[in-house]
Design an enzyme around this catalytic site. Structure first.
Site, PDB file in Angstrom:
ATOM      1  N   GLY A  12     -32.803  26.709  22.924  1.00  0.00           N
ATOM      2  CA  GLY A  12     -31.626  27.530  22.647  1.00  0.00           C
ATOM      3  C   GLY A  12     -30.350  26.710  22.591  1.00  0.00           C
ATOM      4  N   ASP A  13     -29.268  27.334  22.114  1.00  0.00           N
ATOM      5  CA  ASP A  13     -27.939  26.712  22.030  1.00  0.00           C
ATOM      6  C   ASP A  13     -27.911  25.480  21.129  1.00  0.00           C
ATOM      7  OD1 ASP A  13     -27.065  28.641  23.859  1.00  0.00           O
ATOM      8  OD2 ASP A  13     -27.647  27.387  25.557  1.00  0.00           O
ATOM      9  N   LYS A  16     -27.129  27.408  16.309  1.00  0.00           N
ATOM     10  CA  LYS A  16     -27.663  28.292  15.259  1.00  0.00           C
ATOM     11  C   LYS A  16     -26.545  29.077  14.578  1.00  0.00           C
ATOM     12  CE  LYS A  16     -30.179  30.247  18.459  1.00  0.00           C
ATOM     13  NZ  LYS A  16     -30.048  29.300  19.590  1.00  0.00           N
ATOM     14  N   GLY A  40     -25.824  33.668  23.206  1.00  0.00           N
ATOM     15  CA  GLY A  40     -24.395  33.386  23.106  1.00  0.00           C
ATOM     16  C   GLY A  40     -24.205  32.492  21.900  1.00  0.00           C
ATOM     17  N   HIS A  41     -23.655  33.044  20.837  1.00  0.00           N
ATOM     18  CA  HIS A  41     -23.565  32.318  19.567  1.00  0.00           C
ATOM     19  C   HIS A  41     -22.108  32.044  19.216  1.00  0.00           C
ATOM     20  CE1 HIS A  41     -27.793  33.852  18.213  1.00  0.00           C
ATOM     21  NE2 HIS A  41     -27.816  33.106  19.297  1.00  0.00           N
ATOM     22  N   THR A 128     -30.382  35.332  32.416  1.00  0.00           N
ATOM     23  CA  THR A 128     -28.958  35.628  32.208  1.00  0.00           C
ATOM     24  C   THR A 128     -28.550  36.911  32.946  1.00  0.00           C
ATOM     25  OG1 THR A 128     -29.506  36.879  30.226  1.00  0.00           O
ATOM     26  CG2 THR A 128     -28.955  34.553  29.908  1.00  0.00           C
ATOM     27  N   GLN A 224     -32.078  32.447  21.054  1.00  0.00           N
ATOM     28  CA  GLN A 224     -32.858  31.600  21.959  1.00  0.00           C
ATOM     29  C   GLN A 224     -33.507  30.447  21.165  1.00  0.00           C
ATOM     30  OE1 GLN A 224     -33.445  35.346  22.486  1.00  0.00           O
ATOM     31  NE2 GLN A 224     -31.549  34.965  23.566  1.00  0.00           N
ATOM     32  N   THR A 239     -37.900  33.442  27.739  1.00  0.00           N
ATOM     33  CA  THR A 239     -37.312  34.763  27.591  1.00  0.00           C
ATOM     34  C   THR A 239     -38.446  35.721  27.223  1.00  0.00           C
ATOM     35  OG1 THR A 239     -35.432  35.975  26.687  1.00  0.00           O
ATOM     36  CG2 THR A 239     -36.634  34.546  25.139  1.00  0.00           C
ATOM     37  N   ASP A 333     -22.438  13.947  16.401  1.00  0.00           N
ATOM     38  CA  ASP A 333     -21.141  13.373  16.794  1.00  0.00           C
ATOM     39  C   ASP A 333     -21.023  13.187  18.306  1.00  0.00           C
ATOM     40  OD1 ASP A 333     -21.195  16.339  16.502  1.00  0.00           O
ATOM     41  OD2 ASP A 333     -19.274  16.201  17.536  1.00  0.00           O
TER      42      ASP A 333
HETATM   43  P1  GDP Z   1     -26.341  28.828  19.456  1.00  0.00           P
HETATM   44  O1  GDP Z   1     -26.647  29.706  20.621  1.00  0.00           O
HETATM   45  O2  GDP Z   1     -27.559  28.108  18.954  1.00  0.00           O
HETATM   46  O3  GDP Z   1     -25.621  29.530  18.350  1.00  0.00           O
HETATM   47  O4  GDP Z   1     -25.376  27.691  20.011  1.00  0.00           O
HETATM   48  P2  GDP Z   1     -24.111  27.874  21.020  1.00  0.00           P
HETATM   49  O5  GDP Z   1     -23.021  28.517  20.273  1.00  0.00           O
HETATM   50  O6  GDP Z   1     -24.547  28.501  22.290  1.00  0.00           O
HETATM   51  O7  GDP Z   1     -23.809  26.377  21.380  1.00  0.00           O
HETATM   52  C1  GDP Z   1     -23.515  25.417  20.413  1.00  0.00           C
HETATM   53  C2  GDP Z   1     -22.124  24.817  20.697  1.00  0.00           C
HETATM   54  O8  GDP Z   1     -21.974  23.629  19.968  1.00  0.00           O
HETATM   55  C3  GDP Z   1     -21.000  25.712  20.270  1.00  0.00           C
HETATM   56  O9  GDP Z   1     -19.919  25.514  21.131  1.00  0.00           O
HETATM   57  C4  GDP Z   1     -20.665  25.208  18.864  1.00  0.00           C
HETATM   58  O10 GDP Z   1     -19.311  25.453  18.498  1.00  0.00           O
HETATM   59  C5  GDP Z   1     -20.910  23.733  19.017  1.00  0.00           C
HETATM   60  N1  GDP Z   1     -21.395  23.022  17.812  1.00  0.00           N
HETATM   61  C6  GDP Z   1     -22.219  23.449  16.839  1.00  0.00           C
HETATM   62  N2  GDP Z   1     -22.513  22.466  15.977  1.00  0.00           N
HETATM   63  C7  GDP Z   1     -21.855  21.376  16.427  1.00  0.00           C
HETATM   64  C8  GDP Z   1     -21.779  19.998  15.985  1.00  0.00           C
HETATM   65  O11 GDP Z   1     -22.389  19.586  15.008  1.00  0.00           O
HETATM   66  N3  GDP Z   1     -21.002  19.154  16.738  1.00  0.00           N
HETATM   67  C9  GDP Z   1     -20.318  19.579  17.843  1.00  0.00           C
HETATM   68  N4  GDP Z   1     -19.594  18.685  18.513  1.00  0.00           N
HETATM   69  N5  GDP Z   1     -20.375  20.847  18.277  1.00  0.00           N
HETATM   70  C10 GDP Z   1     -21.141  21.721  17.580  1.00  0.00           C
HETATM   71  P1  IMO Z   2     -28.984  31.438  22.434  1.00  0.00           P
HETATM   72  O1  IMO Z   2     -29.337  32.469  21.396  1.00  0.00           O
HETATM   73  C1  IMO Z   2     -30.169  29.265  26.024  1.00  0.00           C
HETATM   74  C2  IMO Z   2     -32.651  31.415  28.913  1.00  0.00           C
HETATM   75  C3  IMO Z   2     -32.052  31.743  30.262  1.00  0.00           C
HETATM   76  C4  IMO Z   2     -33.290  31.642  31.142  1.00  0.00           C
HETATM   77  C5  IMO Z   2     -34.379  32.214  30.241  1.00  0.00           C
HETATM   78  C6  IMO Z   2     -34.688  33.677  30.503  1.00  0.00           C
HETATM   79  O2  IMO Z   2     -27.538  31.365  22.736  1.00  0.00           O
HETATM   80  O3  IMO Z   2     -29.607  30.128  22.103  1.00  0.00           O
HETATM   81  P2  IMO Z   2     -33.377  35.921  29.927  1.00  0.00           P
HETATM   82  O4  IMO Z   2     -32.030  36.396  30.342  1.00  0.00           O
HETATM   83  O5  IMO Z   2     -33.561  35.800  28.453  1.00  0.00           O
HETATM   84  O6  IMO Z   2     -34.509  36.695  30.560  1.00  0.00           O
HETATM   85  O7  IMO Z   2     -33.502  34.436  30.560  1.00  0.00           O
HETATM   86  O8  IMO Z   2     -33.914  32.067  28.908  1.00  0.00           O
HETATM   87  N1  IMO Z   2     -31.883  31.907  27.736  1.00  0.00           N
HETATM   88  C7  IMO Z   2     -31.180  31.105  26.937  1.00  0.00           C
HETATM   89  N2  IMO Z   2     -30.918  29.781  27.011  1.00  0.00           N
HETATM   90  N3  IMO Z   2     -29.701  29.984  24.972  1.00  0.00           N
HETATM   91  C8  IMO Z   2     -29.968  31.311  24.869  1.00  0.00           C
HETATM   92  O9  IMO Z   2     -29.639  32.027  23.786  1.00  0.00           O
HETATM   93  C9  IMO Z   2     -30.708  31.938  25.898  1.00  0.00           C
HETATM   94  N4  IMO Z   2     -31.123  33.210  26.124  1.00  0.00           N
HETATM   95  C10 IMO Z   2     -31.857  33.157  27.248  1.00  0.00           C
HETATM   96  O10 IMO Z   2     -31.054  30.817  30.635  1.00  0.00           O
HETATM   97  O11 IMO Z   2     -33.597  30.287  31.368  1.00  0.00           O
HETATM   98 MG    MG Z   3     -26.071  29.925  22.663  1.00  0.00          MG
END
Ligand code: GDP
Ligand code: IMO
Ligand code: MG
Length: 423
Positions: A12-13, A16, A40-41, A128, A224, A239, A333
């Protein structure tokens, strides 16, 4: 043109939402098909930062239809908060649709999520606490409450009363807690949410189908990531939904023949929030550097994300289990100014090479990463074309492709919309 699926290929994170936002410029429809507001996107546009949890990340484009599909679990209070935030910032939600078949996260799901975590003690998952697991449990147990039930107050009331009786007994008698919920209050609040949300309810399976049949550009937004998948992830530290591409068909009501591209989003390193094994995790200064430079703190919970080197065993696993046709490699980066960048190419256990991601967590816990070292690079966040990238970055990308088995077609060099290199 049919469906294009974007999924997280790690824990995750991976960024996306940034990719979804970029693709949304040309997309007619963006669909979420699993997860809930555990996601959290983040989308960064100029100096504005938007954080989405349930609303699809395509909402910033006024012409894009944004669908919350049947496989998503919806916290009505949560989505209303997001809609309010968007309106406050001058963004219309007229193009938002919520599936009538989606399950509702109820207050007792959130209470139980917290209580169960506490009860697990040292074995807690680190959820979460948004009620996601307990809500999907009810769905599978066939006692869940769905969006369509909100439109039939008698049915809704009966389902809530039946559930509350059982959940309160669990809360008090099984877990010894006093955190009970009140049926009358839930019914009153959910009827108020319904008034505000009703305009968005639709049979979204029809909308997705019609869009695809009429040749529209439909993008599916994963939440995720692969290793959090309930079947294929690091169970039980996962999850409760299917973040892999396979989850898209079930969660949006389409057949696999309607998908023609599957893009896996990866970061140039790996992060994880919550508990569970993580072979390449860094506990040193490099880990801190990646966390600080990459702002690796949870979008939903604010927790510091655990950081580690890029793991190609995971990358290869994601390509295989999701049939990925391409990789979007973000946050390259963030690795700037690190002398030697490492990639994990395999695991070693008891002197033996383990090339594939193991099923058993006990086995995974014994795996040591086998690293390959590559030359690092300097600042690249100003670069906008592949040709301008330093040779060391190109070598790194080539190695990622070779080890994972898919082409890197997008490269992220910063959080902003324009900090993306197409290839
Ligand atoms: P998601 O859950 O997969 O949508 O990702 P999140 O938003 O939770 O976390 C990604 C973080 O990295 C966010 O703060 C974005 O703004 C940031 N981000 C995305 N792509 C890049 C990148 O290429 N470089 C940097 N430095 N930050 C990025
Ligand atoms: P995005 O879409 C990162 C993790 C939680 C925990 C496990 C189970 O932003 O990538 P839950 O509340 O789903 O039952 O928790 O999954 N988790 C994530 N980790 N990014 C997420 O979403 C997540 N959604 C759930 O931290 O380890
Ligand atoms: Mg996220």
């Amino acid at each position: 043109m049919a469906g294009k699926v974007i999924i997280g290929a790690q824990w995750g994170d991976e960024g996306k939402a940034k990719i979804i936002d970029i693709l949304s410029e040309k997309a007619d429809v963006v669909v979420r098909s699993q997860g809930g507001n555990n996601a959290g996107h983040t989308v960064a546009v100029d100096n504005e930062v938007y954080k989405f949890h349930l609303v699809p990340s395509g909402i910033l484009y006024p012409g894009t239809l944004c669908i919350v599909g049947n496989g998503v679990v919806i916290d009505p209070e949560g989505i209303l908060g997001e809609i309010g935030m968007l309106h406050d910032r001058g963004i219309s939600t007229d193009n938002l649709k919520i599936s009538l078949r989606a399950h509702l996260v109820m207050p007792y799901h959130k209470v139980l999520d917290g209580i169960k975590e506490k009860h697990r003690g040292d074995e807690s998952i680190g959820t979460t606490k948004k009620g996601i697991g307990p809500c999907y449990m009810d769905k599978v147990e066939r006692s869940g409450v769905r969006v369509c039930d909100l439109l039939n107050p008698e049915v809704f009331e009966e389902k809530v009363r039946r559930n509350v009786e059982i959940k309160n007994a669990m809360i008090t008698k099984v877990y010894g807690s006093t955190d009970t919920v009140d049926a009358d209050e839930i019914i009153k609040n959910y009827m108020a949410y319904t008034k505000a949300l009703k305009q968005y309810f639709a049979d979204t399976t029809v909308l997705v189908h019609e869009a695809i049949e009429s040749g529209k550009n439909v993008v599916f937004e994963g939440a995720q990531g692969t290793l959090l998948d309930i079947d294929l992830g690091t169970y039980p530290y996962v999850t409760s939904s299917h973040p892999i591409t396979g989850g898209v068909c079930v969660g949006s009501g389409i057949g696999p023949t309607k998908i023609d591209e599957c893009i896996g989003v990866m970061k140039g390193y790996v992060t994880r929030v919550g508990k569970g094994p993580f072979p390449t995790e860094l506990f040193d200064e490099t880990g801190d550097q990646i966390r600080n430079v990459g702002h690796e703190f949870g979008t939903t919970t604010g927790r510091p994300r655990r950081c580690g080197w890029f793991d190609a065993v995971i990358g290869k696993f994601a390509v295989r289990t999701s049939g990925l046709t391409a990789i979007a490699l973000n946050k390259i980066d963030v690795l700037a100014d690190i002398d030697k960048v490492k990639i994990c190419v395999a695991y070693r256990k008891d002197g033996e090479i383990i090339p594939e991601f193991p099923a058993s967590l006990e086995e995974l816990a014994k795996c040591e990463p086998v690293y390959e070292e590559l030359e690092g690079w300097g600042q690249i966040d100003h670069i906008r074309t592949y040709d301008e990238l330093p040779e060391t970055v190109k070598k790194y990308i080539a190695r990622v492709e070779e080890l994972c088995g898919a082409k890197v077609t997008m490269i992220g060099v910063g959080p902003n919309r324009d900090q993306n290199i197409y290839r």
